[in-house]
Design a protein around this motif. Structure first.
Motif, PDB file in Angstrom:
ATOM      1  N   LEU A 183      43.675  46.398  37.875  1.00 28.95           N
ATOM      2  CA  LEU A 183      43.836  44.948  37.808  1.00 28.95           C
ATOM      3  C   LEU A 183      43.398  44.470  36.429  1.00 28.95           C
ATOM      4  O   LEU A 183      42.322  44.839  35.950  1.00 28.95           O
ATOM      5  CB  LEU A 183      43.018  44.286  38.908  1.00 28.95           C
ATOM      6  N   LEU A 184      44.231  43.645  35.787  1.00 29.80           N
ATOM      7  CA  LEU A 184      43.964  43.174  34.426  1.00 29.80           C
ATOM      8  C   LEU A 184      43.652  41.681  34.449  1.00 29.80           C
ATOM      9  O   LEU A 184      44.539  40.859  34.704  1.00 29.80           O
ATOM     10  CB  LEU A 184      45.182  43.442  33.536  1.00 29.80           C
ATOM     11  N   PRO A 185      42.394  41.289  34.166  1.00 28.93           N
ATOM     12  CA  PRO A 185      42.041  39.864  34.186  1.00 28.93           C
ATOM     13  C   PRO A 185      42.321  39.190  32.834  1.00 28.93           C
ATOM     14  O   PRO A 185      42.095  39.777  31.774  1.00 28.93           O
ATOM     15  CB  PRO A 185      40.539  39.897  34.478  1.00 28.93           C
ATOM     16  N   ILE A 186      42.805  37.953  32.905  1.00 26.47           N
ATOM     17  CA  ILE A 186      43.116  37.180  31.701  1.00 26.47           C
ATOM     18  C   ILE A 186      42.635  35.746  31.898  1.00 26.47           C
ATOM     19  O   ILE A 186      42.755  35.187  32.987  1.00 26.47           O
ATOM     20  CB  ILE A 186      44.632  37.198  31.406  1.00 26.47           C
ATOM     21  N   VAL A 187      42.102  35.148  30.839  1.00 24.05           N
ATOM     22  CA  VAL A 187      41.658  33.757  30.903  1.00 24.05           C
ATOM     23  C   VAL A 187      42.075  33.051  29.607  1.00 24.05           C
ATOM     24  O   VAL A 187      42.169  33.673  28.546  1.00 24.05           O
ATOM     25  CB  VAL A 187      40.125  33.673  31.111  1.00 24.05           C
ATOM     26  N   HIS A 188      42.334  31.749  29.699  1.00 18.43           N
ATOM     27  CA  HIS A 188      42.791  30.980  28.529  1.00 18.43           C
ATOM     28  C   HIS A 188      42.421  29.511  28.721  1.00 18.43           C
ATOM     29  O   HIS A 188      41.958  29.099  29.792  1.00 18.43           O
ATOM     30  CB  HIS A 188      44.309  31.106  28.375  1.00 18.43           C
ATOM     31  N   ASN A 189      42.651  28.709  27.684  1.00 12.16           N
ATOM     32  CA  ASN A 189      42.372  27.267  27.752  1.00 12.16           C
ATOM     33  C   ASN A 189      43.588  26.450  27.329  1.00 12.16           C
ATOM     34  O   ASN A 189      43.470  25.427  26.643  1.00 12.16           O
ATOM     35  CB  ASN A 189      41.161  26.912  26.882  1.00 12.16           C
ATOM     36  N   ALA A 190      44.780  26.871  27.735  1.00 10.65           N
ATOM     37  CA  ALA A 190      46.031  26.247  27.297  1.00 10.65           C
ATOM     38  C   ALA A 190      46.175  24.790  27.723  1.00 10.65           C
ATOM     39  O   ALA A 190      46.937  24.036  27.104  1.00 10.65           O
ATOM     40  CB  ALA A 190      47.220  27.047  27.820  1.00 10.65           C
ATOM     41  N   GLY A 191      45.467  24.385  28.760  1.00 13.51           N
ATOM     42  CA  GLY A 191      45.617  23.023  29.260  1.00 13.51           C
ATOM     43  C   GLY A 191      45.243  21.949  28.260  1.00 13.51           C
ATOM     44  O   GLY A 191      45.671  20.797  28.396  1.00 13.51           O
ATOM     45  N   HIS A 192      44.460  22.295  27.245  1.00 17.26           N
ATOM     46  CA  HIS A 192      44.091  21.308  26.236  1.00 17.26           C
ATOM     47  C   HIS A 192      45.272  20.966  25.329  1.00 17.26           C
ATOM     48  O   HIS A 192      45.377  19.832  24.851  1.00 17.26           O
ATOM     49  CB  HIS A 192      42.925  21.824  25.385  1.00 17.26           C
ATOM     50  N   CYS A 193      46.138  21.938  25.059  1.00 17.55           N
ATOM     51  CA  CYS A 193      47.275  21.713  24.178  1.00 17.55           C
ATOM     52  C   CYS A 193      48.561  21.401  24.944  1.00 17.55           C
ATOM     53  O   CYS A 193      49.400  20.642  24.459  1.00 17.55           O
ATOM     54  CB  CYS A 193      47.502  22.949  23.290  1.00 17.55           C
ATOM     55  N   TRP A 194      48.733  22.004  26.109  1.00 16.00           N
ATOM     56  CA  TRP A 194      49.923  21.772  26.935  1.00 16.00           C
ATOM     57  C   TRP A 194      49.421  21.383  28.329  1.00 16.00           C
ATOM     58  O   TRP A 194      49.367  22.214  29.242  1.00 16.00           O
ATOM     59  CB  TRP A 194      50.781  23.033  26.990  1.00 16.00           C
ATOM     60  N   PRO A 195      49.051  20.116  28.536  1.00 19.60           N
ATOM     61  CA  PRO A 195      48.516  19.694  29.833  1.00 19.60           C
ATOM     62  C   PRO A 195      49.573  19.799  30.927  1.00 19.60           C
ATOM     63  O   PRO A 195      50.765  19.597  30.682  1.00 19.60           O
ATOM     64  CB  PRO A 195      48.126  18.228  29.598  1.00 19.60           C
ATOM     65  N   VAL A 224      36.810  44.236  44.148  1.00 19.71           N
ATOM     66  CA  VAL A 224      37.689  44.100  42.981  1.00 19.71           C
ATOM     67  C   VAL A 224      37.894  42.630  42.650  1.00 19.71           C
ATOM     68  O   VAL A 224      37.825  42.218  41.483  1.00 19.71           O
ATOM     69  CB  VAL A 224      39.048  44.782  43.245  1.00 19.71           C
ATOM     70  N   ASN A 225      38.133  41.817  43.672  1.00 20.49           N
ATOM     71  CA  ASN A 225      38.352  40.391  43.453  1.00 20.49           C
ATOM     72  C   ASN A 225      37.103  39.719  42.883  1.00 20.49           C
ATOM     73  O   ASN A 225      37.187  38.899  41.962  1.00 20.49           O
ATOM     74  CB  ASN A 225      38.751  39.712  44.763  1.00 20.49           C
ATOM     75  N   ALA A 226      35.941  40.078  43.411  1.00 26.24           N
ATOM     76  CA  ALA A 226      34.687  39.497  42.921  1.00 26.24           C
ATOM     77  C   ALA A 226      34.449  39.874  41.463  1.00 26.24           C
ATOM     78  O   ALA A 226      34.000  39.050  40.663  1.00 26.24           O
ATOM     79  CB  ALA A 226      33.516  39.965  43.789  1.00 26.24           C
ATOM     80  N   GLU A 227      34.764  41.117  41.107  1.00 25.71           N
ATOM     81  CA  GLU A 227      34.574  41.576  39.732  1.00 25.71           C
ATOM     82  C   GLU A 227      35.505  40.818  38.782  1.00 25.71           C
ATOM     83  O   GLU A 227      35.094  40.388  37.697  1.00 25.71           O
ATOM     84  CB  GLU A 227      34.854  43.076  39.654  1.00 25.71           C
ATOM     85  N   ALA A 228      36.760  40.638  39.190  1.00 24.36           N
ATOM     86  CA  ALA A 228      37.720  39.926  38.354  1.00 24.36           C
ATOM     87  C   ALA A 228      37.340  38.456  38.209  1.00 24.36           C
ATOM     88  O   ALA A 228      37.365  37.898  37.103  1.00 24.36           O
ATOM     89  CB  ALA A 228      39.122  40.046  38.944  1.00 24.36           C
ATOM     90  N   GLU A 229      36.962  37.825  39.323  1.00 23.61           N
ATOM     91  CA  GLU A 229      36.606  36.406  39.266  1.00 23.61           C
ATOM     92  C   GLU A 229      35.347  36.180  38.431  1.00 23.61           C
ATOM     93  O   GLU A 229      35.263  35.220  37.660  1.00 23.61           O
ATOM     94  CB  GLU A 229      36.399  35.856  40.683  1.00 23.61           C
ATOM     95  N   ARG A 230      34.381  37.070  38.575  1.00 24.50           N
ATOM     96  CA  ARG A 230      33.151  36.933  37.797  1.00 24.50           C
ATOM     97  C   ARG A 230      33.456  37.011  36.299  1.00 24.50           C
ATOM     98  O   ARG A 230      32.950  36.212  35.510  1.00 24.50           O
ATOM     99  CB  ARG A 230      32.146  38.021  38.190  1.00 24.50           C
ATOM    100  N   TRP A 231      34.308  37.975  35.913  1.00 16.42           N
ATOM    101  CA  TRP A 231      34.651  38.121  34.493  1.00 16.42           C
ATOM    102  C   TRP A 231      35.384  36.878  33.984  1.00 16.42           C
ATOM    103  O   TRP A 231      35.083  36.359  32.907  1.00 16.42           O
ATOM    104  CB  TRP A 231      35.530  39.354  34.282  1.00 16.42           C
ATOM    105  N   ILE A 232      36.353  36.385  34.766  1.00 14.16           N
ATOM    106  CA  ILE A 232      37.126  35.216  34.336  1.00 14.16           C
ATOM    107  C   ILE A 232      36.229  33.998  34.178  1.00 14.16           C
ATOM    108  O   ILE A 232      36.319  33.256  33.191  1.00 14.16           O
ATOM    109  CB  ILE A 232      38.268  34.938  35.339  1.00 14.16           C
ATOM    110  N   ARG A 233      35.319  33.789  35.119  1.00 14.35           N
ATOM    111  CA  ARG A 233      34.437  32.625  35.026  1.00 14.35           C
ATOM    112  C   ARG A 233      33.470  32.739  33.854  1.00 14.35           C
ATOM    113  O   ARG A 233      33.183  31.747  33.177  1.00 14.35           O
ATOM    114  CB  ARG A 233      33.685  32.429  36.352  1.00 14.35           C
ATOM    115  N   GLN A 234      32.971  33.923  33.599  1.00  8.23           N
ATOM    116  CA  GLN A 234      32.063  34.101  32.463  1.00  8.23           C
ATOM    117  C   GLN A 234      32.789  33.849  31.140  1.00  8.23           C
ATOM    118  O   GLN A 234      32.259  33.173  30.248  1.00  8.23           O
ATOM    119  CB  GLN A 234      31.488  35.520  32.485  1.00  8.23           C
ATOM    120  N   GLN A 235      33.990  34.381  31.017  1.00 13.06           N
ATOM    121  CA  GLN A 235      34.745  34.183  29.783  1.00 13.06           C
ATOM    122  C   GLN A 235      35.203  32.737  29.629  1.00 13.06           C
ATOM    123  O   GLN A 235      35.202  32.186  28.530  1.00 13.06           O
ATOM    124  CB  GLN A 235      35.964  35.118  29.762  1.00 13.06           C
ATOM    125  N   ALA A 236      35.605  32.108  30.734  1.00 11.79           N
ATOM    126  CA  ALA A 236      36.057  30.718  30.684  1.00 11.79           C
ATOM    127  C   ALA A 236      34.934  29.797  30.215  1.00 11.79           C
ATOM    128  O   ALA A 236      35.169  28.814  29.509  1.00 11.79           O
ATOM    129  CB  ALA A 236      36.553  30.278  32.060  1.00 11.79           C
TER     130      ALA A 236
END
Length: 253
Positions: A183-195, A224-236
């Motif tokens: 499973l490959l986790p990805i996080v971004h902040n695109a909503g600031h430029c393209w709401p 697996v889900n907890a690991e992915a969510e934890r990483w995404i929230r930390q990076q976000a």
């Protein structure tokens, strides 16, 4: 306060984006019978490349990608990413190809846009029927992965306001565990430029972070889900524009 320059450039983007999309979708339909899936995927995404070009040169939107080397070579994976904008549904197709995206079936009914989207073999679900929707994701998702096609899932289900994260479903982790894929986790902040649900395209830099693939062997889907969510929230929480709410579940088990 949005400047008149940003408003004008946003309107010009909207017009050009839709005109290009309408013409290109007809070309996609005309050429589809003569192309295999990988060729079709590449051809359909000419519109995606044109959209990113317009964003960069007309609207002043830059993109910073971190962790490119975390994308596995020649290995289909289950991608889970946060959902803020229409931008990620375009850009991830350029990063991970070929791919099949889990989406609501109503998107395939949209004239022009939906026609081209249907050629990419998405996993279209009825979100009102949750039990059958999950079954479709697991059944069709495994088939795509077995065919060498990565599957992209947005576990929040709906787009969230910039700087926030919603509740995560475990569908991506369940699929990865069932299919024996990473499973490959990805996080971004695109909503600031393209709401979401807005015509405005604001100048700035979108930051997208790709995490290390998460192994599923020897783990439950819940782990697996907890690991992915934890990483995404930390990076976000570390991305520009993050709000305190993204830290709410950092201590989850």
């Amino acid at each position: 306060m949005v400047s008149w320059s940003v408003r004008l450039r946003s309107v010009l983007f909207f017009i050009a984006y839709n005109l290009i999309g309408m013409v290109h979708s007809l070309l996609c339909l005309a050429t589809a019978p003569f192309l295999d899936h990988r060729q079709r995927f590449h051809f359909v995404n000419h519109w995606t490349r044109a959209t990113m070009w317009l964003l960069r040169h007309l609207n002043g939107v830059q993109v910073e990608v971190r962790g490119l080397d975390n994308i596995p070579d020649n290995e289909p994976v289950v991608v889970v990413a946060n959902h803020q904008s229409q931008w990620e549904t375009f850009y991830l197709q350029l990063l991970i190809a070929p791919q099949s995206t889990v989406l609501k079936r109503e998107l395939l009914w949209v004239p022009f846009f939906g026609w081209g989207l249907a050629l990419l073999r998405p996993i279209a679900i009825n979100r009102r029927d949750r039990n059958n929707a999950l079954k479709a994701v697991l059944r069709q998702g495994k088939a795509r992965l077995d065919d060498g096609i990565s599957v992209v899932i947005y576990p929040e289900g709906t787009r969230q306001p910039p700087g926030t994260l919603g509740q995560f479903s475990a569908s991506g982790a369940l699929l990865a565990s069932l299919a024996g894929r990473r499973l490959l986790p990805i996080v971004h902040n695109a909503g600031h430029c393209w709401p979401a649900r807005s015509m405005m395209r604001h100048p700035g830099t979108i930051t997208l972070v790709i995490g290390p693939p998460i192994e599923t062997e020897g783990k439950s889907a819940k782990q697996v889900n907890a690991e992915a969510e934890r990483w995404i929230r930390q990076q976000a929480a570390a991305l520009p524009g993050a709000k305190p709410s993204v830290n709410e579940k950092l201590a989850m088990p």
